[in-house]
Design an enzyme around this catalytic site. Structure first.
Site, PDB file in Angstrom:
ATOM      1  N   HIS A 197       1.064  -2.058   0.494  1.00 22.37           N
ATOM      2  CA  HIS A 197       0.011  -0.230  -0.050  1.00 22.37           C
ATOM      3  C   HIS A 197       0.974   1.309  -0.004  1.00 22.37           C
ATOM      4  O   HIS A 197       1.822   1.382   0.402  1.00 22.37           O
ATOM      5  CB  HIS A 197      -0.704   0.259   1.147  1.00 22.37           C
ATOM      6  N   GLU A 229      -3.943   1.677  -7.158  1.00 19.70           N
ATOM      7  CA  GLU A 229      -4.097   3.217  -6.938  1.00 19.70           C
ATOM      8  C   GLU A 229      -3.234   4.662  -6.876  1.00 19.70           C
ATOM      9  O   GLU A 229      -2.022   4.470  -6.321  1.00 19.70           O
ATOM     10  CB  GLU A 229      -4.106   3.233  -5.218  1.00 19.70           C
TER      11      GLU A 229
END
Ligand code: 13P
Length: 235
Positions: free
Chosen positions: A88, A157
């Protein structure tokens, strides 16, 4: 489709339990057939019976040991957790995890058969530097990663879209996802400022197999509405 919520460092153990209980009521009542994943904070992990799959936001690539502040497989096994988020952007850019450590985690958890949601994404200055440089940057995030791993889900993302309310245009998401699909046939999620007002359009795009949602999924009713949008698109 795959609809995932990343709760980050939000919701206490009690609030997470309430969240999951509301979510399960909704999934049963609406007979939802989408794959629903929830990533609570480490201290809110618990055994869970239901349709939603619970995953860890992070864990160290070890069974247990002298890794202060981390948890290991032992702590996930305690709750039957077999799903993990790796790479992430907040772990890369805020915590400072290197691609080397990320690849180690990937290797370790893939060998254990975990479902891995592997995140990639570029910061704004990289996007502004043009398509070629951006693809080069994203390529580097595949270093040491088995893009053919059978239990892999990739989440694209863009760093500049996370928690900012900004998103790439729908055309940009679609064309980038088409490029990324050439690198891996794994399901590909989009994440970064997905919310109730744009979820339908994002989910309807080619090569978008689902979404990974942060802030807009913190209210369980809103997360449920997004799941329902996915369900309606498939009906
Ligand atoms: P936001 O939905 O808050 O932009 O966060 C996205 C994200 O980081 C999910 O992992």
């Amino acid at each position: 489709m795959i609809i995932a919520s990343n709760l980050k460092a939000n919701l206490t153990r009690v609030k997470t339990a309430e969240y999951l209980s509301e979510l399960e009521k909704f999934l049963s009542a609406k007979n939802i057939s989408q794959e629903v994943l929830v990533f609570p904070a480490s201290s809110s992990l618990d055994a869970h019976a239901g349709r939603a799959i619970i995953g860890a936001q992070n864990a160290y690539p070890a069974q247990n040991g002298a890794f202060t502040g981390e948890i290991g497989v032992e702590h996930l096994d305690e709750f039957g957790i077999k799903t993990i988020l790796i790479g992430h952007s907040e772990r890369r850019h805020v915590i400072g995890e290197s691609q080397k450590l990320i690849a180690q985690k990937f290797d370790f958890y893939s060998k254990l058969g975990f479902k891995i949601v592997y995140c990639i994404g570029e910061p704004l200055e990289v996007r502004k530097s043009g398509n070629e440089k951006m693809m080069h940057y994203l390529d580097a995030q595949y270093e040491g990663i088995d893009a053919n791993y059978e239990n892999l889900i990739i989440a694209y993302e863009p760093v500049w879209a996370i928690g900012t309310g900004l998103t790439p245009t729908l055309e940009e998401i679609e064309s980038l996802h088409a490029e990324l699909k050439k690198k891996s046939h794994a399901p590909l999620l989009y994440g970064g400022s997905v919310k109730i007002t744009n979820v339908k359009e994002v989910l309807a795009l080619d090569n978008v197999d689902g979404i990974l949602v942060g802030s807009a999924a913190l209210k369980v009713e809103d997360f449920c509405m997004m799941i329902e949008s996915a369900q309606n698109l498939e009906n």
